[in-house]
Scaffold this motif. Sequence first.
Motif, PDB file in Angstrom:
ATOM      1  N   LYS A 208     -46.115  16.662  13.819  1.00  0.00           N
ATOM      2  CA  LYS A 208     -47.276  15.772  13.902  1.00  0.00           C
ATOM      3  C   LYS A 208     -46.806  14.328  14.003  1.00  0.00           C
ATOM      4  O   LYS A 208     -45.773  13.966  13.467  1.00  0.00           O
TER       5      LYS A 208
ATOM      6  N   SER B  13     -59.241  30.776  13.001  1.00  0.00           N
ATOM      7  CA  SER B  13     -59.678  29.489  12.467  1.00  0.00           C
ATOM      8  C   SER B  13     -61.123  29.175  12.843  1.00  0.00           C
ATOM      9  O   SER B  13     -61.838  28.527  12.077  1.00  0.00           O
TER      10      SER B  13
ATOM     11  N   ALA C 278     -63.456  19.102  13.115  1.00  0.00           N
ATOM     12  CA  ALA C 278     -63.266  17.711  13.529  1.00  0.00           C
ATOM     13  C   ALA C 278     -63.398  17.561  15.043  1.00  0.00           C
ATOM     14  O   ALA C 278     -63.928  16.562  15.536  1.00  0.00           O
ATOM     15  N   ARG C 279     -62.902  18.549  15.763  1.00  0.00           N
ATOM     16  CA  ARG C 279     -62.917  18.475  17.232  1.00  0.00           C
ATOM     17  C   ARG C 279     -64.308  18.748  17.808  1.00  0.00           C
ATOM     18  O   ARG C 279     -64.776  18.023  18.691  1.00  0.00           O
TER      19      ARG C 279
ATOM     20  N   GLN D  14     -59.540  21.321  11.728  1.00  0.00           N
ATOM     21  CA  GLN D  14     -59.323  20.742  13.057  1.00  0.00           C
ATOM     22  C   GLN D  14     -60.440  21.158  14.018  1.00  0.00           C
ATOM     23  O   GLN D  14     -60.901  20.357  14.836  1.00  0.00           O
TER      24      GLN D  14
ATOM     25  N   ALA E  82     -56.100  19.014   4.463  1.00  0.00           N
ATOM     26  CA  ALA E  82     -56.239  18.858   5.911  1.00  0.00           C
ATOM     27  C   ALA E  82     -57.110  17.652   6.197  1.00  0.00           C
ATOM     28  O   ALA E  82     -58.232  17.555   5.703  1.00  0.00           O
ATOM     29  N   MET E  83     -56.586  16.693   6.961  1.00  0.00           N
ATOM     30  CA  MET E  83     -57.355  15.560   7.470  1.00  0.00           C
ATOM     31  C   MET E  83     -58.134  14.842   6.367  1.00  0.00           C
ATOM     32  O   MET E  83     -59.320  14.559   6.508  1.00  0.00           O
TER      33      MET E  83
ATOM     34  N   ALA F  61     -56.303  24.563  10.300  1.00  0.00           N
ATOM     35  CA  ALA F  61     -56.749  24.804  11.671  1.00  0.00           C
ATOM     36  C   ALA F  61     -58.280  24.794  11.754  1.00  0.00           C
ATOM     37  O   ALA F  61     -58.862  24.294  12.724  1.00  0.00           O
TER      38      ALA F  61
ATOM     39  N   PRO G  68     -57.408  10.768  12.847  1.00  0.00           N
ATOM     40  CA  PRO G  68     -57.859  11.607  11.730  1.00  0.00           C
ATOM     41  C   PRO G  68     -57.648  10.925  10.379  1.00  0.00           C
ATOM     42  O   PRO G  68     -58.345  11.233   9.411  1.00  0.00           O
TER      43      PRO G  68
ATOM     44  N   PRO H 170     -54.939  16.471  20.158  1.00  0.00           N
ATOM     45  CA  PRO H 170     -55.409  16.054  18.819  1.00  0.00           C
ATOM     46  C   PRO H 170     -54.763  16.801  17.672  1.00  0.00           C
ATOM     47  O   PRO H 170     -54.670  16.272  16.561  1.00  0.00           O
ATOM     48  N   HIS H 171     -54.288  18.027  17.924  1.00  0.00           N
ATOM     49  CA  HIS H 171     -53.650  18.795  16.850  1.00  0.00           C
ATOM     50  C   HIS H 171     -52.312  18.196  16.449  1.00  0.00           C
ATOM     51  O   HIS H 171     -51.762  18.542  15.391  1.00  0.00           O
TER      52      HIS H 171
END
Length: 734
Positions: free
Chosen positions: A122, A601, A555-556, A552, A510-511, A549, A190, A161-162
């Motif tokens: 990342k 996910s 978020a996406r 994500q 996560a995020m 995941a 993020p 974005p991941h």
Amino acid sequence: MVPFRQFVLKVHSRCDLACDHCYVYEHADQSWRRRPKVMARETIAWSALRIAEHVKTHALDQVTVVLHGGEPLLAGHDRLQAVAEAIAAALTGTCRLDLRVHTNGLLLDDDFLDLFEEKGVKVGVSLDGDRAAHDRHRRYADGRGSHDRVLGKLALLRGRPHLYAGLLCTVDVANDPIAVYEALVEQAPPRVDFLLKHATWDEPPESGAGDWLIAVFDRWVADGRPMAVRMFDSIESTSRGGPSMTEALGLEPSDLVVVETDGAYEQVDSLKAAYDGAPETGLDVFGHTLDEVARHPGIAARQRGIDGLAEACVRCPVVDSCGGGLYPHRYKEGGFANPSVYCADLLKLITHVRGRLRRTHELTSGQLGELAAGHGSAEAVAALAAGQVSLRRLALTKAAGPGPAWRLLTAIDDEHPAALAAVLDHPYVRAWAVRRLAGTAGPAHLGNVAAAAAVRAGVTAEVEVEVLAGVAYLPGLGALTGMSGAMVRIDRGGAWAEGATWEPLRRLTAMGIDVALEDLDPYRDCHQWTPASRLDGERAAAWQERFAAAVQVIARDHPAYLPAIRAGLTTLTPLDQAAGTTSSAAGHAFGAIATTLPPDSETLALLLMHEFQHVKLGGVLDLFDLFDERDARLFYAPWRDDPRPLEGLLQGAYAHLAVTDFWRRRDPLAFARWRADTAMAIETLLGAGSLTSLGAAFVAGMRAAVLPWLDEPVPVEAERGAQAERAAHRARFG
């Protein structure tokens, strides 16, 4: 000794920028001049070996490795590939690896991104805001600014974005805080890390950082917290008694070590701002283990918590959040036993953030309208969470009886209220209290609550606790297993019992979301499904991977749901896989979701969105009367094969706002089915005649969210299929 969990590898010691605020090149320590430019392959191999050795010695389940510099991309594609492969190979089968690179972004290209994609790396990028702010300091040696080039590289990174870890922004009070904030938000990060410019009492900074950060905080809150901000999230977390998310704040012991390009171990490299040689340990990867580094006096000094702070810090009302500030910022005249040079700024910022938290106890009509529409802002959910603390305190008071445990809790509440508040954040404390009041649980668990509060408060005590099957669980912290008695001693921030073993509660991150992976609490069985027993390391790692995941995915594809989840989800409880793919929320466990580990996910994302709708509505119903509870009628629910009471229909309709929105982006048939059925259920609620005026307004807000969906075109075959499914379900219902 606290084991290391964060490893910074200086893979390249030079940089292609000449930033005048850089602690590596522009401050007191100039050791970069005598180090090799790039980390040799032998040094890489020894570094990987030492990390793996440390992981096995301490049975660590996860470590973070950051590739750093200088500018790490100057090491080149092949050398970074060698580092990534060496670290991954050394840790395969032992623990989960979080591999990152922190870069100025100037050399980022598709070749690097392909490599990072392949190796799971990342990327964090330094960006100080708009052009004026960024180019004030981040310039080439010839004076040219780097802003435009960085933005071009960030466009490449946003395409994957991941891989996008976030932005690092150095605070300069000469810059417009709102212009900086808006420029960062435009890059859709993020997470953002705001970093105070490194300074000491010998070379103090400009004043005003507190006011600068307050301006950003207020705008961030007003915007619904569009991204995680590590500094603000950490202040809010520690204010509630939770963990910090940054070494710059909080009382957690430091768990970070640096490996320089020549293999030398160093302490946190921001110590370079203090004096020449400040970070040095005299140890290296070739001849010394990481356990030897952990015993170095300089490392130990950063692991003493409140005992290592200046007297003024110990007496400070915000010490649990500030933690004395970043260690290098305390330096003065040869020592670190001082408050941070940013003391006044941190006090002002933390006090402001805490005041904002206290004000969120009241839910405004606007926030209630936000929740009715299906999403709800972070502030609205924070207000629901604040209301839950009051409800849990009331339930605990009613459930408690006189005795030593209650006296200890009372004393902690007087002297360390944040410690008790942190325990009350754990959702299953209320679940126990409700069962205790109903006569289905014993009184002894109050001792476990008191013990958990004592650990968080750092007080010394001896507590009699509830022991079930040899396990004494401390809410929100972990469990002592192998208990032979019922007495637990609390001392130096830990819990002890003769012959017992401590098992910490694991966490999922996560995020900017940090939740407990709750597989220990005996009162987690308040969900309708059987909870899973304690997970092994491999299964826990699978949960972390799937959770990250799933977040994500949200978020996406569904970013409007993320601020509320970040603000209110505290606990994820694994269910026994025998239940199949299922999930649940419990009325007396606000903030908790229980679910099996689904096969992918996207399914977990759907379950999280669905169940958090129930969590939010449960919080609303705890504070407001939306319907007449005397109405005992049962109603048709399109998603159930049994009729539901009015509250059940309301819960199902509210949950299906998220379900419909999820399928709206994926499956025309499912979208066509659930948009119509949800709209029908809402009309049933509005026509039932049992909603209060506030309830009618709330459900009308739900209707306003659904109505535009009814006009969205879908393929004819999808609409026909939805109608057929609806008719078949109604026929089964009879």
